[in-house]
Design an enzyme around this catalytic site. Structure first.
Site, PDB file in Angstrom:
ATOM      1  N   GLY A  25      41.059  29.753  41.899  1.00 60.86           N
ATOM      2  CA  GLY A  25      40.100  30.736  41.789  1.00 60.86           C
ATOM      3  C   GLY A  25      40.525  31.654  40.426  1.00 60.86           C
ATOM      4  N   LYS A  85      35.421  48.079  54.520  1.00 59.97           N
ATOM      5  CA  LYS A  85      34.869  47.224  53.566  1.00 59.97           C
ATOM      6  C   LYS A  85      33.245  47.147  53.731  1.00 59.97           C
ATOM      7  CE  LYS A  85      36.670  44.015  50.603  1.00 59.97           C
ATOM      8  NZ  LYS A  85      37.939  44.000  49.751  1.00 59.97           N
ATOM      9  N   HIS A 126      38.053  37.382  38.108  1.00 63.19           N
ATOM     10  CA  HIS A 126      38.535  38.789  37.641  1.00 63.19           C
ATOM     11  C   HIS A 126      40.052  38.683  37.578  1.00 63.19           C
ATOM     12  CE1 HIS A 126      34.259  39.998  38.326  1.00 63.19           C
ATOM     13  NE2 HIS A 126      34.635  40.438  36.963  1.00 63.19           N
TER      14      HIS A 126
END
Ligand code: NAD
Length: 371
Positions: free
Chosen positions: A196, A96, A199
């Protein structure tokens, strides 16, 4: 190779802790600090484990309040990717990256391309992709400097944004949890709180409202709330009130660590199933606490693997949507397997899922050990 000791890694990294102590405890292979004065780039790339293959995981751009916070995030996220890619059945390791900065203000083409150059220098050991604060277009800029990028737009032959497949996998995992808890996978009429609506969160809202769930949403950005509330039949709640709602399912779809000492006692849901990474502040303590409180927790790295499955098809050539969809649908059965074991044995679901992932890594490592 990973060992069982790493399953015990649950504590937050402490300021006083040496970096190599953290890497040793969490099992990381490599951490690269990337800096460029001209573009203002400050990034950290972490390769956690590459036994199964190149370390694949997205790059997150976030306005971290400190460098320590960014480091902790990238170490936790990259470790999560090792377990995610393994349980998803991918031949990829875990990695990551984070870029420190406000994605709405600080991001530039030059900064992204400079980041791409650092990725290139790792020579394929780390493959980058989209995460929080990033877009498909950003991947295109990164791709100008390196081929080690996935999640490229479909118009350049990539798999496009991973979020829709992540949302689909999350929906699958949610349905499996409903089957376990309510005896039916139907989410019609179920009250679901989505924290949230970025996307992934927005696509999840789409699936759930189509199925007739009663959806509550919150976000820290007014424009996101307005956009989603204008499109779908949802109820908007304050970002703090989300924890106190009387709902069936709480779906964390923002950042990590929202299941913690301050929030757990407020939650009234039967199920936690959302797409956010690192949802449990402490895997051991808060995973155990969910079990004790009778809340069925669907492990984050299992339920949110749809996106990485989607982009992983790019690694071996052309994007294959049919394969990605079918592989993402396996999240349903895998969730049931984990929950069946967790509930029948009275064990922390996150730990059960980690053991399954770890077993696969160790099994494949044995195969690789011979000619
Ligand atoms: P995103 O940036 O598009 O959306 C995140 C949203 O959460 C934003 O709208 C943000 O304003 C909101 N948010 C942040 N803090 C909040 C808070 N305290 N309360 C309410 N809202 C808050 O990101 P995304 O791509 O939708 O990803 C969401 C989560 O899922 C992240 O944890 C990400 O790591 C994880 N995830 C994403 C993917 C993917 O395919 N995009 C894959 C796997 C995991």
């Amino acid at each position: 190779m990973l060992n069982i000791k790493e399953l015990e890694t649950t504590k937050e990294l402490r300021q006083t802790y040496g970096l190599f102590d953290s890497l040793s405890e969490m099992g990381h292979e490599q951490v690269v600090f990337c800096h460029d004065t001209h573009t203002g780039l400050k990034a950290i790339i972490a390769v956690h484990n590459s036994v199964l293959g190149a370390a694949l995981g997205g790059v997150r751009m976030w306005n971290y309040t400190s460098e320590q916070e960014a480091l902790t995030d990238v170490l936790r996220l990259s470790r999560g990717m090792t377990f995610k890619n393994a349980i998803a059945g991918l031949n990829l390791g875990g990695g990551k990256a984070v870029i420190i900065g406000n994605p709405r203000k600080d991001k530039t083409e030059a900064m992204l391309r400079m980041y791409g150059k650092f990725v290139k220098n790792l020579n394929g050991k780390y493959l980058t992709a989209e995460d929080v604060g990033m877009t498909e277009k950003d991947m295109e800029y990164i791709n100008m400097e390196t081929k080690y990028v996935t999640g490229l737009p479909t118009y350049v032959g990539g798999s496009g944004a991973p979020a829709p497949m992540t949302a689909y996998g999350t929906y699958m995992g949610m349905k499996a949890a409903a089957k376990k808890v309510y005896g039916s996978e139907s989410l019609t009429g179920k009250k679901i709180a989505i924290q949230g609506v970025g996307h992934v969160g927005e696509v999840l809202v789409d699936f759930l409202t189509k199925e007739g769930s009663k959806v509550f949403i919150t976000d820290i950005y007014e424009d996101r709330i307005k956009e989603v509330a204008n499109k779908y039949a949802v109820e908007v709640v304050d970002k703090e009130a989300i924890y106190d709602l009387d709902v069936d399912i709480y779906a964390p779809c923002a950042l990590g660590a929202t299941i913690n000492d301050e929030t757990l006692y407020r939650l009234k849901c039967n199920i936690i199933a959302g797409c956010a990474n690192n949802q449990l502040k402490d895997e051991q303590i808060h995973g155990d606490e969910c079990l004790k409180r009778g809340i069925v927790y669907v492990p984050d790295f299992l339920i949110n693997a749809g996106g990485v499955i989607n982009i992983a098809t790019e690694v071996n050539g052309a994007y294959n949507k049919a394969w990605a969809t079918a592989q993402t649908e396996t999240i349903y059965e895998k969730t049931l397997t984990v929950l069946n074991t967790s509930l029948s044995q009275g064990r922390n679901a996150q730990k059960v899922a980690m053991e399954i992932a770890l077993q696969r890594i160790n099994d494949i490592a044995k195969i690789k050990a011979t000619y």
